[in-house]
Design an enzyme around this catalytic site. Structure first.
Site, PDB file in Angstrom:
ATOM      1  N   LYS A   1      35.330  45.188  40.336  1.00 23.59           N
ATOM      2  CA  LYS A   1      34.046  44.665  40.684  1.00 23.59           C
ATOM      3  C   LYS A   1      34.030  42.985  40.795  1.00 23.59           C
ATOM      4  O   LYS A   1      33.628  42.400  41.678  1.00 23.59           O
ATOM      5  CB  LYS A   1      32.927  44.956  40.039  1.00 23.59           C
ATOM      6  CG  LYS A   1      33.127  44.596  38.446  1.00 23.59           C
ATOM      7  CD  LYS A   1      31.646  44.749  37.872  1.00 23.59           C
ATOM      8  CE  LYS A   1      32.147  44.914  36.188  1.00 23.59           C
ATOM      9  NZ  LYS A   1      32.499  46.096  35.627  1.00 23.59           N
TER      10      LYS A   1
ATOM     11  N   LYS B   1      39.866  36.650  29.384  1.00 26.59           N
ATOM     12  CA  LYS B   1      38.441  36.267  29.970  1.00 26.59           C
ATOM     13  C   LYS B   1      37.888  34.877  29.602  1.00 26.59           C
ATOM     14  O   LYS B   1      37.342  34.322  30.324  1.00 26.59           O
ATOM     15  CB  LYS B   1      37.333  37.413  29.363  1.00 26.59           C
ATOM     16  CG  LYS B   1      37.730  38.694  29.957  1.00 26.59           C
ATOM     17  CD  LYS B   1      36.585  39.516  29.492  1.00 26.59           C
ATOM     18  CE  LYS B   1      36.562  40.801  30.422  1.00 26.59           C
ATOM     19  NZ  LYS B   1      35.445  41.830  29.913  1.00 26.59           N
TER      20      LYS B   1
ATOM     21  N   LYS C   1      44.152  46.182  41.263  1.00 23.73           N
ATOM     22  CA  LYS C   1      43.368  47.395  41.107  1.00 23.73           C
ATOM     23  C   LYS C   1      42.079  47.123  41.580  1.00 23.73           C
ATOM     24  O   LYS C   1      41.424  45.880  41.647  1.00 23.73           O
ATOM     25  CB  LYS C   1      43.195  47.736  39.689  1.00 23.73           C
ATOM     26  CG  LYS C   1      42.159  46.979  38.680  1.00 23.73           C
ATOM     27  CD  LYS C   1      42.139  47.550  37.482  1.00 23.73           C
ATOM     28  CE  LYS C   1      40.631  46.824  36.705  1.00 23.73           C
ATOM     29  NZ  LYS C   1      40.133  47.472  35.741  1.00 23.73           N
TER      30      LYS C   1
HETATM   31  P1  ADP Z   1      35.937  46.558  36.603  1.00 21.65           P
HETATM   32  O1  ADP Z   1      37.319  46.215  36.989  1.00 21.65           O
HETATM   33  O2  ADP Z   1      35.227  46.962  38.034  1.00 21.65           O
HETATM   34  O3  ADP Z   1      35.366  45.443  35.915  1.00 21.65           O
HETATM   35  P2  ADP Z   1      35.428  48.000  34.235  1.00 21.65           P
HETATM   36  O4  ADP Z   1      36.352  47.039  33.773  1.00 21.65           O
HETATM   37  O5  ADP Z   1      33.904  47.700  33.909  1.00 21.65           O
HETATM   38  O6  ADP Z   1      35.757  47.937  35.897  1.00 21.65           O
HETATM   39  O7  ADP Z   1      36.030  49.377  34.148  1.00 21.65           O
HETATM   40  C1  ADP Z   1      35.127  50.562  33.850  1.00 21.65           C
HETATM   41  C2  ADP Z   1      36.002  51.521  33.740  1.00 21.65           C
HETATM   42  O8  ADP Z   1      36.615  52.081  35.024  1.00 21.65           O
HETATM   43  C3  ADP Z   1      37.062  51.709  32.715  1.00 21.65           C
HETATM   44  O9  ADP Z   1      37.160  52.835  32.055  1.00 21.65           O
HETATM   45  C4  ADP Z   1      38.128  51.324  33.738  1.00 21.65           C
HETATM   46  O10 ADP Z   1      39.476  51.761  33.185  1.00 21.65           O
HETATM   47  C5  ADP Z   1      37.918  52.240  34.936  1.00 21.65           C
HETATM   48  N1  ADP Z   1      38.482  51.649  36.082  1.00 21.65           N
HETATM   49  C6  ADP Z   1      38.000  50.232  36.680  1.00 21.65           C
HETATM   50  N2  ADP Z   1      38.622  50.066  37.682  1.00 21.65           N
HETATM   51  C7  ADP Z   1      39.524  50.822  37.864  1.00 21.65           C
HETATM   52  C8  ADP Z   1      40.475  51.482  38.842  1.00 21.65           C
HETATM   53  N3  ADP Z   1      40.590  50.495  39.970  1.00 21.65           N
HETATM   54  N4  ADP Z   1      41.285  52.570  39.084  1.00 21.65           N
HETATM   55  C9  ADP Z   1      40.894  53.469  37.772  1.00 21.65           C
HETATM   56  N5  ADP Z   1      40.160  53.179  36.890  1.00 21.65           N
HETATM   57  C10 ADP Z   1      39.243  51.891  37.079  1.00 21.65           C
END
Ligand code: ADP
Ligand code: NA
Length: 325
Positions: free
Chosen positions: A195, A109, A192
Site C-alpha cells: 500500500k 520505519k 513487493k
Molecule cells: P503493506 O506492505 O501493503 O503495508 P502489510 O504490511 O500491512 O501490507 O501486510 C499485511 C499482510 O499482508 C502481512 O501478513 C503481509 O505479509 C501480507 N502481504 C503484504 N504485501 C504482500 C505481498 N506483496 N505479497 C504477499 N503478502 C503480502
C-alpha cells in the site's frame, strides 16, 4: 492462532489477500483462530480519526466478505478489547530499553522522519504486538519473514514473565506459511506489492473497479520478449502475472504457460484482467453488503469483542494476580 491486520488503507490489495488473508480463511478449519483489526497499531505514525474509523469498518467487512466466519473464528477490533493496552503496559515494564531498540522494523520505519520525530508508540509497537498474541495463549502466529523478530520478542516476554512471576503465558511459535504467494508491484515487479507503493498503478486493490484493475494489468511492466514463461530472475513482470493468475484460478504455472504457448503478453494480460474481475466481484458485493448494514456489522463485531474479552480478561487477571495487583 492469532493474526492481525492494520486498518491503514481503504482496501486490502491482492498481496494482502494472496499472501495472508487467504490462509486465514483456510486455517479456520484446523485452528482456533483470533483475527484482529489492529487499530491501536494504526495510530503510531499520525492519522485522521474519520479515515481510521472508515478503514477499520472496511477491513472488518472485507475479512467477512472473503470468508472469515465469525461463528468459526473470533473476529474483533483491537480497541474494543482494552486488555491489549493493559497487558502491553505490563510487558513494557519487563522489556529492556536496549532490547526494544534492536527491533529492525522500528529502525526502518523511523529512518525516514528520524528517530526524534517518531512516536514512542511506534517504538513500543512490538510490545503491544506481544500482548495481542499472548492474551489469547496463541501457540501459532502466521507471519512473514519481516515479523519474525517480533514473534521472537513475544516468546522472550512470555518466558521472562513466566519465570519471574509464575506461569501464565503460552510461548508462541512463528508459523511461516509455506504455500503463501508473494505478489510483486505491477509497475516495479522486483518490489513487493504494497500500500505504500510509489505508484497506485502497481497495486490491485480488492475494491478496485474491474475496469480499473484490468487497466492496471494491461499496463503492467513486462520485458521486451513475448514468450509467456515463468522466470523470476529474468522475467519478473510476466512471472508475477502468472503467479497471480495461478493463485486466483488454481491452475498450475505449467498449465498456464502451456496454454499461452504461441500467444503473447497481451493475451495473458487481457485474460488475467477478466480473472481478477470475476474473482473480486462477489467479494466487492459482500463487502458492500456489510457496509450498507452498519447495525449488522456492529453486531458481528460486538459478538467478536465479547468472545475475545472472555479469553483476554482471564489471561490479564492471571497476570495481574502474579504481579501483585
Ligand atoms: P503493506 O506492505 O501493503 O503495508 P502489510 O504490511 O500491512 O501490507 O501486510 C499485511 C499482510 O499482508 C502481512 O501478513 C503481509 O505479509 C501480507 N502481504 C503484504 N504485501 C504482500 C505481498 N506483496 N505479497 C504477499 N503478502 C503480502
Ligand atoms: Na476454527
Amino acid at each position: 492462532m492469532l493474526s492481525g491486520i492494520q486498518p491503514t488503507s481503504d482496501s486490502f490489495h491482492l498481496g494482502n489477500y494472496l499472501g495472508a488473508v487467504r490462509n486465514w480463511v483456510l486455517m479456520q478449519q484446523t485452528h482456533d483462530c483470533y483475527y484482529c483489526v489492529v487499530d491501536l497499531h494504526a495510530i503510531t505514525a499520525g492519522h485522521d480519526p474519520e479515515t481510521l474509523r472508515r478503514r477499520t469498518r472496511v477491513s472488518a467487512a472485507q475479512l467477512l466478505a472473503v470468508g472469515i466466519d465469525p461463528e468459526a473464528s473470533t473476529l474483533f477490533v483491537q480497541s474494543h478489547v482494552p486488555e491489549h493496552a493493559q497487558l502491553a503496559w505490563v510487558f513494557s515494564c519487563i522489556t529492556g530499553f536496549g532490547e526494544a531498540s534492536r527491533m529492525t522494523q522500528f529502525k526502518d520505519k523511523s529512518a525516514k522522519g528520524g528517530v526524534d520525530r517518531s512516536s514512542v508508540g511506534l517504538f513500543t509497537y512490538p510490545i503491544l504486538q506481544a500482548a495481542d498474541i499472548l492474551l489469547y495463549q496463541a501457540d501459532a502466529v502466521p507471519v512473514g519473514e519481516d515479523q519474525r523478530q517480533h514473534v521472537e520478542l513475544s516468546r522472550d516476554l512470555a518466558q521472562r514473565f513466566n519465570s519471574t512471576f509464575g506461569q501464565v503465558f503460552t510461548v508462541p511459535k512463528p508459523y511461516i506459511v509455506r504455500e503463501s504467494a508473494k505478489i510483486y508491484d505491477l509497475q516495479n515487479p522486483t518490489a513487493k506489492m504494497s500500500k505504500s507503493a510509489s505508484s497506485p498503478n502497481g497495486v490491485i486493490d480488492l475494491l478496485d473497479e474491474p475496469n480499473r484493475s484490468a487497466k492496471k494489468i494491461r499496463s503492467a511492466v513486462t520485458d521486451t520478449g513475448r514468450e509467456v514463461v515463468f522466470d523470476q530472475e529474468n522475467k519478473p513482470g510476466v512471472s508475477n502475472l502468472l503467479t497471480i493468475y495461478s493463485a486466483l484460478t488454481g491452475r498450475t504455472i505449467d498449465e498456464l504457460t502451456t496454454a499461452y504457448e504461441g500467444k503473447g503478453y497481451g493475451d495473458l494480460k487481457k485474460d488475467l484482467g477478466a480473472v481478477v474481475a470475476d474473482f473480486v466481484a462477489p467479494i466487492q458485493k459482500a463487502t458492500q453488503g456489510y457496509l450498507d448494514d452498519p447495525a449488522e456489522l456492529d453486531r458481528v463485531l460486538a459478538i467478536g469483542a465479547a468472545k475475545a474479552r472472555s479469553v483476554a480478561s482471564a489471561t490479564l487477571a492471571a497476570a495481574y494476580d502474579r504481579i501483585g495487583f
